[in-house]
Design an enzyme around this catalytic site. Structure first.
Site, PDB file in Angstrom:
ATOM      1  CG  ASP A  42      -2.004  -0.892   1.280  1.00  0.00           C
ATOM      2  OD1 ASP A  42      -2.170  -1.296   0.113  1.00  0.00           O
ATOM      3  OD2 ASP A  42      -2.414  -1.567   2.206  1.00  0.00           O
ATOM      4  NE  ARG A  43      -1.652   7.236  -0.736  1.00  0.00           N
ATOM      5  CZ  ARG A  43      -3.019   7.440  -0.898  1.00  0.00           C
ATOM      6  NH1 ARG A  43      -3.441   7.412  -2.038  1.00  0.00           N
ATOM      7  NH2 ARG A  43      -3.699   7.878   0.154  1.00  0.00           N
TER       8      ARG A  43
END
Length: 180
Positions: A42-43
């Site tokens: 995930d970012r």
């Protein structure tokens, strides 16, 4: 011979080559032709992201049916309890079903590079670190697991995927390995 790139993904960088919604993609860090991410990170998570030019290897690493273990360091809000650790090790009921038992332990982490931007801190709420190993790959699974036991994740760093380890790669650096 397949290429495997080990990349220490910084916070805020997407696990794809193209930029999206103001967030940078991998093209700003990696310049290898015809390689693709093996799974996602995930970012707002950091650490080990694998890329390869071998489609079969990508499928084996990314597919949950191969149960490739992934290890994370999670900085959680609060002083984690042994009861919460035991619960993580037994499996957690999430909205998409029961997780498989994890390997979890409280740790005092070795030197960890500061994150940009830094995590939010609250003067009267301590934080603690755990090492968590899972063999599943549900969406935001580690964050959901720690929140379910009452200790939300503030910072998440993946350190290992199967036999590949982040080692001493600095944030934003990568290392190429050739495998047979």
């Amino acid at each position: 011979m397949a290429k495997v790139i080990l990349f220490n993904k910084p916070y805020g960088v997407l696990s794809q080559f193209l930029d999206h919604d103001g967030h940078p993609g991998l093209k700003h860090y990696l310049h290898y032709p015809n390689v693709y991410p093996m799974g996602r990170l995930d970012r707002d998570s950091e650490g080990l992201l694998l890329l390869s030019d071998d489609g079969q290897l990508q499928a084996r690493v990314a597919d949950p049916k191969y149960k490739m273990e992934k290890t994370y360091l999670a900085q959680v809000e609060g002083e984690i309890t042994s009861k919460a650790i035991d619960h993580l090790c037994s499996g957690i009921e999430l909205n998409d079903g029961m997780t498989k038992p994890a390997k979890a332990k409280k740790i005092v982490p070795h030197v960890i590079e500061p994150r940009t931007p830094p995590i939010r801190t609250r003067e009267n709420i301590p934080t603690s670190w755990i090492e968590l190993t899972i063999a599943e790959g549900r969406n935001r699974q580690v964050r959901r697991m720690t929140a379910a036991v009452g200790f939300p994740t503030l910072r998440l760093i993946r350190t290992t995927i199967g036999p590949w380890k982040l080692g001493n790669l600095k944030v934003g650096e990568n290392r190429l390995e050739q495998i047979h």
